[in-house]
Design an enzyme around this catalytic site. Structure first.
Site, PDB file in Angstrom:
ATOM      1  N   ASP A  42       0.836  -1.198   0.000  1.00 34.97           N
ATOM      2  CA  ASP A  42       0.000   0.000   0.000  1.00 34.97           C
ATOM      3  C   ASP A  42       0.871   1.249   0.000  1.00 34.97           C
ATOM      4  OD1 ASP A  42      -2.202  -1.673   0.216  1.00 34.97           O
ATOM      5  OD2 ASP A  42      -2.266  -1.556   2.403  1.00 34.97           O
ATOM      6  N   LYS A  63      -1.384   5.911  -5.217  1.00 35.28           N
ATOM      7  CA  LYS A  63      -1.656   6.911  -4.188  1.00 35.28           C
ATOM      8  C   LYS A  63      -2.798   7.798  -4.629  1.00 35.28           C
ATOM      9  CE  LYS A  63       0.596  10.656  -1.621  1.00 35.28           C
ATOM     10  NZ  LYS A  63       1.870  11.383  -1.393  1.00 35.28           N
ATOM     11  N   MET A 178      -9.482   6.792   9.324  1.00 33.95           N
ATOM     12  CA  MET A 178      -9.988   7.261   8.026  1.00 33.95           C
ATOM     13  C   MET A 178     -11.169   8.213   8.214  1.00 33.95           C
ATOM     14  SD  MET A 178      -9.787   3.577   6.053  1.00 33.95           S
ATOM     15  CE  MET A 178     -10.692   2.757   7.370  1.00 33.95           C
TER      16      MET A 178
END
Length: 509
Positions: A42, A63, A178
């Protein structure tokens, strides 16, 4: 699936990379990376972690705002493809693979295909904040439980299945992942569900990294403060609860003497780590841009000849760590170490003495001031009428040779490594220098000083230059540049101490 078919597969390792600091990777995670043929990672994974797997093919999943993001379906396909070829595949995920990392979607495909796998836990950000901002998640008086909550639903907006009444009454600490873009929603829902508006909240961006940003405020102001704080772009963690009220009391991480500073280390690539590591321990963000490259001599005839005559010398003088390294490579490959039985060794400083000790040899002399002038002058009475071998680089000052030959019966120089200027600068380093984003640049030799000026020119006026010695400072001044600080002792630790002292003084002004 038959066992013979199963054996044809490689293996998939779902590995947690931790919260950001590469030092927080688990030992098992490191071992898996060292086995890997392919690493799929990631974008939030610290790329320094990939240093553990230079042999592997590495694929970043993209990204947000920085090019195409590889979809989950494509990730699944690639895992199956590579594992089906018998490869060892590491799926590297930020934090822990089982916490908000969609590991179950990949596991379902892996299981369906009968591919062997292993899940390696990592430190999730909610646990790392205790270290990085000193806010406990549990407290015997204030918090008996911890809840990890997502601030983002399946389709990108706020999650639809959160019971905010239960969270508002929760007897512990809430940690929202998040949740930057949905801060209005979740903070408003908690307030409407009855949570006290004065409840402390801590927001932490880039947890455990030198670029970490954090602040604290009340729940009823977190939405407004987040919008006002332009630096608070994802990834951000929000800690909600009474334990967040201790923010600032134990925040050792952001109190380190070089926290918030960006420092460019310019030593050769194979020698940069020791200086970079020390600066990172003190909180700095460290960038690497080697200014010179060290290589073995292209024609080693002279070195081989000198090594074959080691018993013809009374003293061998080393003026660098590299000199010790490359000289003894030659000794070990072509000579008999017993030829050194009656030889004495002089070194320019502690690092050189330390490298000599790695070969089980002790330095007989080291000057009080760690430079070639001091070494030459202090050796004069000891080498009178003696035979001396100077081990050196392909370029450098002649002070040792010129000084010692006035009294020694024989002085020979042997070049055992070549120093070359790096010809091209990293464009990102150049950009950051130009924009003033680099606070300090280390300059640890005259050759590095001159090469840096060729690489960056006047961009070096936009940063503070830290010199290792007066001789290096003179080389910097010769490029019409000024030194911000100079080491009191010509060692890497001396450079670090000079930067720390300069930064402290700058803060006090």
């Amino acid at each position: 699936m038959a066992d013979s078919q199963r054996d044809s597969f490689g293996k998939v390792y779902l590995v947690g990379a931790g919260p950001g600091d590469p030092g927080l990777l688990t030992l098992r995670g490191q071992a898996c990376l060292q086995l890997a043929d392919v690493v799929i990672y990631d974008y939030l994974v610290n790329p320094k972690i990939l240093n553990h797997c230079p042999q592997a093919e590495a694929l970043c999943l993209g990204k947000h705002g920085g090019g195409r993001i590889i979809s989950q379906e494509e990730v699944n396909e690639r895992i199956v493809h590579w594992a089906g070829q018998g490869k060892q595949v590491v799926r590297l995920k930020g934090g822990d693979p089982a916490i908000f990392a969609r590991a179950h979607e990949e596991l379902a495909v892996i299981e369906q295909q009968g591919i062997p796998y292993e899940i390696v836990p990592g430190i999730t950000s909610a646990l790392a904040v205790t270290s990085s901002v000193g806010v406990p998640l549990t407290h015997r008086e204030h918090s008996s439980a911890v809840a990890l909550v997502t601030g983002q639903g399946k389709n990108g907006g706020p999650p639809q299945n959160i019971d905010y009444r239960a969270l508002a009454a929760f007897p512990g600490t809430l940690v929202f992942y998040m949740a930057t873009t949905t801060v209005d929603h979740w903070s408003g829902e908690l307030l409407r569900a009855g949570m006290d508006g004065s409840t402390p909240v801590v927001a932490v961006r880039h947890c455990s990294l030198p670029t970490q940003v954090s602040f604290s405020c009340r729940l009823d102001r977190i939405s407004e403060v987040t919008r006002q704080n332009g630096k608070l772009r994802p990834p951000v963690l929000f800690i909600v609860g009474r334990t967040a009220g201790s923010y600032g009391r134990y925040n050792w991480f952001e109190s380190r003497p070089l926290f918030g500073e960006t420092i460019l280390v310019t030593r050769p690539a194979h020698q940069a780590e020791s200086l970079a590591s020390r600066l990172e321990q003190l909180g700095a963000e460290v960038l690497l841009q080697p200014a010179i490259d060290i290589r073995p001599v292209s024609n080693g005839g002279s070195l081989a000849s000198a090594v074959s005559e080691l018993d013809q010398f009374d003293w061998i003088v080393f003026s660098s760590v590299n000199g010790v390294e490359y000289f003894f490579r030659q000794v070990m490959s072509t000579a008999d170490i017993r030829l050194l039985g009656n030889v004495k060794f002089a070194v320019i400083g502690p690092a050189t003495a330390g490298r000599l000790a790695d070969f089980h040899l002790r330095a007989d002399w080291m000057p009080e001031r760690y430079d070639a002038d001091a070494l030459a002058n202090e050796l004069l009475p000891m080498v009178e009428s003696k035979r001396v071998l100077l081990v050196r680089a392909s370029r450098g000052r002649e002070v040792l040779f010129e000084t010692l030959r006035s009294v020694a019966s024989r002085v020979e120089q042997v070049v055992c490594y070549e120093s070359h200027d790096v010809s091209e600068a990293d464009p990102e380093i150049s950009r950051r220098l130009e924009s003033g984003e680099i606070d300090y640049v280390t300059v640890t030799s005259s050759a590095i000083a001159n090469s840096l000026f060729r690489l960056f020119g006047n961009q070096l006026r936009k940063t503070a230059l830290a010199s290792i010695s007066p001789i290096t400072t003179s080389a910097v001044n010769g490029c019409d540049l000024e030194i911000a600080c100079e080491a009191a002792e010509a060692t890497m630790e001396g450079v670090v101490e000079a930067i720390v002292a300069h930064r402290l003084k700058s803060r006090q002004q």
